[in-house]
Design a protein around this motif. Structure first.
Motif, PDB file in Angstrom:
ATOM      1  N   SER A 173       0.924  -1.104   0.037  1.00 22.08           N
ATOM      2  CA  SER A 173      -0.089   0.012  -0.047  1.00 22.08           C
ATOM      3  C   SER A 173       0.932   1.412   0.031  1.00 22.08           C
ATOM      4  O   SER A 173       1.978   1.088   0.384  1.00 22.08           O
ATOM      5  CB  SER A 173      -1.051  -0.014   1.155  1.00 22.08           C
ATOM      6  OG  SER A 173      -0.256   0.016   2.516  1.00 22.08           O
ATOM      7  N   ASP A 174       0.322   2.286  -0.522  1.00 17.56           N
ATOM      8  CA  ASP A 174       1.299   3.540  -0.686  1.00 17.56           C
ATOM      9  C   ASP A 174       0.020   4.622  -1.162  1.00 17.56           C
ATOM     10  O   ASP A 174      -0.846   4.611  -1.577  1.00 17.56           O
ATOM     11  CB  ASP A 174       2.235   3.452  -1.763  1.00 17.56           C
ATOM     12  CG  ASP A 174       3.160   4.359  -2.074  1.00 17.56           C
ATOM     13  OD1 ASP A 174       3.265   5.112  -0.788  1.00 17.56           O
ATOM     14  OD2 ASP A 174       3.626   4.622  -3.177  1.00 17.56           O
ATOM     15  N   THR A 175       0.341   5.880  -0.478  1.00 18.63           N
ATOM     16  CA  THR A 175      -0.183   7.189  -0.837  1.00 18.63           C
ATOM     17  C   THR A 175       0.767   8.024  -1.230  1.00 18.63           C
ATOM     18  O   THR A 175       1.981   8.277  -0.321  1.00 18.63           O
ATOM     19  CB  THR A 175      -1.211   7.523   0.300  1.00 18.63           C
ATOM     20  OG1 THR A 175      -2.123   6.625   0.925  1.00 18.63           O
ATOM     21  CG2 THR A 175      -1.960   8.685   0.138  1.00 18.63           C
ATOM     22  N   VAL A 176       0.400   8.629  -2.262  1.00 17.63           N
ATOM     23  CA  VAL A 176       1.196   9.851  -2.936  1.00 17.63           C
ATOM     24  C   VAL A 176       0.508  10.746  -3.623  1.00 17.63           C
ATOM     25  O   VAL A 176      -0.703  10.864  -3.712  1.00 17.63           O
ATOM     26  CB  VAL A 176       2.017   9.301  -4.324  1.00 17.63           C
ATOM     27  CG1 VAL A 176       3.178   8.290  -3.877  1.00 17.63           C
ATOM     28  CG2 VAL A 176       1.353   8.689  -5.384  1.00 17.63           C
ATOM     29  N   THR A 177       0.988  12.076  -3.855  1.00 14.77           N
ATOM     30  CA  THR A 177       0.593  13.190  -4.426  1.00 14.77           C
ATOM     31  C   THR A 177       1.335  12.965  -5.980  1.00 14.77           C
ATOM     32  O   THR A 177       2.229  12.966  -6.396  1.00 14.77           O
ATOM     33  CB  THR A 177       0.986  14.777  -3.950  1.00 14.77           C
ATOM     34  OG1 THR A 177       0.640  14.468  -2.452  1.00 14.77           O
ATOM     35  CG2 THR A 177       0.543  15.724  -5.049  1.00 14.77           C
ATOM     36  N   LYS A 178       0.223  12.940  -6.845  1.00 15.79           N
ATOM     37  CA  LYS A 178       0.355  12.735  -8.287  1.00 15.79           C
ATOM     38  C   LYS A 178       0.045  14.008  -9.119  1.00 15.79           C
ATOM     39  O   LYS A 178      -1.068  14.635  -8.979  1.00 15.79           O
ATOM     40  CB  LYS A 178      -0.094  11.484  -8.813  1.00 15.79           C
ATOM     41  CG  LYS A 178       0.073  10.936 -10.136  1.00 15.79           C
ATOM     42  CD  LYS A 178      -0.436   9.567 -10.550  1.00 15.79           C
ATOM     43  CE  LYS A 178       0.474   8.666  -9.942  1.00 15.79           C
ATOM     44  NZ  LYS A 178       0.062   7.211 -10.514  1.00 15.79           N
ATOM     45  N   THR A 179       0.746  14.202  -9.969  1.00 14.18           N
ATOM     46  CA  THR A 179       0.641  15.248 -11.109  1.00 14.18           C
ATOM     47  C   THR A 179       0.471  14.596 -12.340  1.00 14.18           C
ATOM     48  O   THR A 179       1.235  14.017 -12.806  1.00 14.18           O
ATOM     49  CB  THR A 179       1.436  16.482 -10.965  1.00 14.18           C
ATOM     50  OG1 THR A 179       1.583  16.771  -9.772  1.00 14.18           O
ATOM     51  CG2 THR A 179       1.313  17.557 -12.175  1.00 14.18           C
ATOM     52  N   LEU A 180      -0.607  15.018 -13.211  1.00 12.54           N
ATOM     53  CA  LEU A 180      -0.789  14.717 -14.732  1.00 12.54           C
ATOM     54  C   LEU A 180      -0.717  15.989 -15.365  1.00 12.54           C
ATOM     55  O   LEU A 180      -1.546  17.077 -15.001  1.00 12.54           O
ATOM     56  CB  LEU A 180      -2.044  13.841 -14.788  1.00 12.54           C
ATOM     57  CG  LEU A 180      -2.076  12.486 -14.191  1.00 12.54           C
ATOM     58  CD1 LEU A 180      -3.554  11.884 -14.417  1.00 12.54           C
ATOM     59  CD2 LEU A 180      -1.094  11.611 -14.520  1.00 12.54           C
TER      60      LEU A 180
END
Length: 71
Positions: free
Chosen positions: A47-54
């Motif tokens: 499991s992992d939580t990240v801030t992602k940008t597209l």
């Protein structure tokens, strides 16, 4: 080493859950936009939580992702 760890974490999970929260859209120029959001990934092995940008660019066929990165 990183490749082997990544492959082990995401290969053949029995269950996967991806949740996207707090999307923030922004026009970045003519025919360009970006979205920043929190992505939570959970499986039975990782499991992992990240801030992602597209980053998106408008093309004749519609909006296309031209860059993806995490912080």
């Amino acid at each position: 080493t990183w490749q082997a760890q990544r492959r082990e974490r995401i290969s053949q999970p029995k269950q996967i859950r991806v949740t996207v929260t707090d999307p923030q859209f922004k026009a970045t120029g003519p025919g360009r936009a970006s979205v920043v959001f929190r992505q939570s990934y959970a499986s039975d092995t990782f499991s992992d939580t990240v801030t992602k940008t597209l980053d998106f660019e408008r093309t004749a066929d519609g909006w296309k992702i031209v860059r993806e990165y995490t912080r």
